[in-house]
Design a protein around this motif. Sequence first.
Motif, PDB file in Angstrom:
ATOM      1  N   SER B 193      45.631  50.346  25.613  1.00 37.65           N
ATOM      2  CA  SER B 193      45.388  51.075  26.867  1.00 37.65           C
ATOM      3  C   SER B 193      43.931  51.008  27.254  1.00 37.65           C
ATOM      4  N   SER B 194      43.044  50.942  26.259  1.00 38.06           N
ATOM      5  CA  SER B 194      41.629  50.798  26.583  1.00 38.06           C
ATOM      6  C   SER B 194      41.385  49.508  27.351  1.00 38.06           C
ATOM      7  N   VAL B 197      42.750  49.796  30.811  1.00 35.65           N
ATOM      8  CA  VAL B 197      41.984  50.711  31.660  1.00 35.65           C
ATOM      9  C   VAL B 197      40.698  50.055  32.136  1.00 35.65           C
ATOM     10  N   TRP B 198      40.030  49.327  31.228  1.00 34.98           N
ATOM     11  CA  TRP B 198      38.800  48.671  31.664  1.00 34.98           C
ATOM     12  C   TRP B 198      39.084  47.607  32.714  1.00 34.98           C
ATOM     13  N   VAL B 200      41.522  47.737  34.925  1.00 37.88           N
ATOM     14  CA  VAL B 200      41.769  48.438  36.185  1.00 37.88           C
ATOM     15  C   VAL B 200      40.464  48.928  36.789  1.00 37.88           C
ATOM     16  N   LEU B 204      38.924  48.000  40.379  1.00 39.37           N
ATOM     17  CA  LEU B 204      38.641  49.044  41.366  1.00 39.37           C
ATOM     18  C   LEU B 204      37.213  48.941  41.856  1.00 39.37           C
ATOM     19  N   TYR B 211      35.014  46.452  49.865  1.00 38.62           N
ATOM     20  CA  TYR B 211      35.232  47.259  51.062  1.00 38.62           C
ATOM     21  C   TYR B 211      33.921  47.708  51.661  1.00 38.62           C
ATOM     22  N   ILE B 212      33.032  48.202  50.784  1.00 38.44           N
ATOM     23  CA  ILE B 212      31.803  48.803  51.311  1.00 38.44           C
ATOM     24  C   ILE B 212      30.912  47.762  51.944  1.00 38.44           C
ATOM     25  N   THR B 213      30.846  46.608  51.343  1.00 35.45           N
ATOM     26  CA  THR B 213      29.964  45.611  51.927  1.00 35.45           C
ATOM     27  C   THR B 213      30.658  44.791  52.995  1.00 35.45           C
ATOM     28  N   ALA B 214      31.927  45.087  53.234  1.00 30.44           N
ATOM     29  CA  ALA B 214      32.660  44.479  54.349  1.00 30.44           C
ATOM     30  C   ALA B 214      32.582  42.963  54.333  1.00 30.44           C
ATOM     31  N   TYR B 283      26.517  33.412  58.423  1.00 23.60           N
ATOM     32  CA  TYR B 283      26.210  34.838  58.505  1.00 23.60           C
ATOM     33  C   TYR B 283      25.191  35.053  57.420  1.00 23.60           C
ATOM     34  N   ALA B 285      23.365  37.449  56.473  1.00 24.01           N
ATOM     35  CA  ALA B 285      23.524  38.651  55.662  1.00 24.01           C
ATOM     36  C   ALA B 285      24.818  38.581  54.877  1.00 24.01           C
ATOM     37  N   ARG B 289      25.297  38.862  50.868  1.00 24.39           N
ATOM     38  CA  ARG B 289      26.141  39.848  50.196  1.00 24.39           C
ATOM     39  C   ARG B 289      27.128  39.168  49.285  1.00 24.39           C
ATOM     40  N   TRP B 307      31.251  44.713  25.314  1.00 26.72           N
ATOM     41  CA  TRP B 307      31.614  46.126  25.155  1.00 26.72           C
ATOM     42  C   TRP B 307      32.982  46.285  24.523  1.00 26.72           C
TER      43      TRP B 307
END
Lengths: 82, 314
Positions: B193-194, B197-198, B200, B204, B211-214, B283, B285, B289, B307
Amino acid sequence: MALGVYSLLEAIVLCLNAVCILNEDRFLSKLPGWGGTQVHGFGEEPGIKTQIFHFIRSVKTVMKYPLIPVNIFIIFFKLIFG
Amino acid sequence: MYEQQYDAYGQPIPQQPQLFDDTSTQNYGYGQQVPDYSGMNYGYPQQPPQGQAAPGGGGAYGNLQGGIPGAQIFQDPMVANMAMQYGQTLASQGREYVDKKLEKYVSASQVKYYFAVDTQYVMKKLRLLFFPYTHSDWSVRYDQNQQVQPRHEVNAPDLYIPVMAVVTYILVAGLCLGLQERFSPDLLGMQASSALVWLVLEILVVLAILYITAIQTNIKYLDLLAFSSYKYVGMIVALLAGIVMESMGYYCLLAYSSFSLVIFMFRTLRWQVQGGNSEMEAYSAGNKRRLYLLLFMSGLQPVLMWWLTQHLVA
């Protein structure tokens, strides 16, 4: 560091809580650029700040109500099972 | 045991000489019937392995005298066939229902694309993971707006290698723990599961950054899953080296596989993240990015590789 699935879920819920807690009137309105809904042209660069604001606003809208029962459940769970 | 046995119609059943003394027919009696009636049992009760060639219809005939009344109807081959067909129809209907429900979340046909691999592809891909230096053309051919299947195109991502790599990693982790006398089954579950989870978490974080940097890309979620799991191959190799040659082998192989994985990821992702479309509009910029995102993703791999394995090596 042994992360389990439950820890992941808890972490996600905590982060969403943190985003939803931000108060609209006292804090978010004071941020420069918060009311930016008019940047919806077909511009190339929405900009990082606008994207983050969109993200915060959408998380608050979507998750405000479902998070309440989720939090209640987790509190209950922690009370009973430690 | 060696007398001629007859099926429900009174026809003699040809028998092969039994390989062992079959004491089951004496002991089972009523007790055998109870576990057999869970769901569709294809018409006749399950027999413990016997040397008989008969389907057990005749042989079990004697058992059912003490069994559930009405069970004898299943001895009839016709009823048995009907029951089997009914069971199959039910099963296929159930499967269709489940497929329809799942289609919303994980499109089955999409997933099948990622498993369309063959041995050639796997060998070439593994070679690319460890020796990406000589490969020059990293583009992926498209076939009517859809990526060509991995079996025809080495550069396409697949999910077969990642799935195998994750499972092998869990097994090798168990092996490492066992060699250090630290093994216990629940530790193995925790490792599993470790790892997941890493995975996932990494996906994410990458999705959030996308998303944030579009950044406009053509990358799908399953692609990201595939790319994030390629590091497990390097981790397995490093762990195996750690078993053989203690810390020295582990660190050497970890460094080498990190290095080659970084190059592999960078080159593959540069092609994928840049849209895969032939326009290379500047583009400025956007390109910057994209570059940062690429560097971040590629640089994250060695960190995570270290890790996730360092606690397994003595």
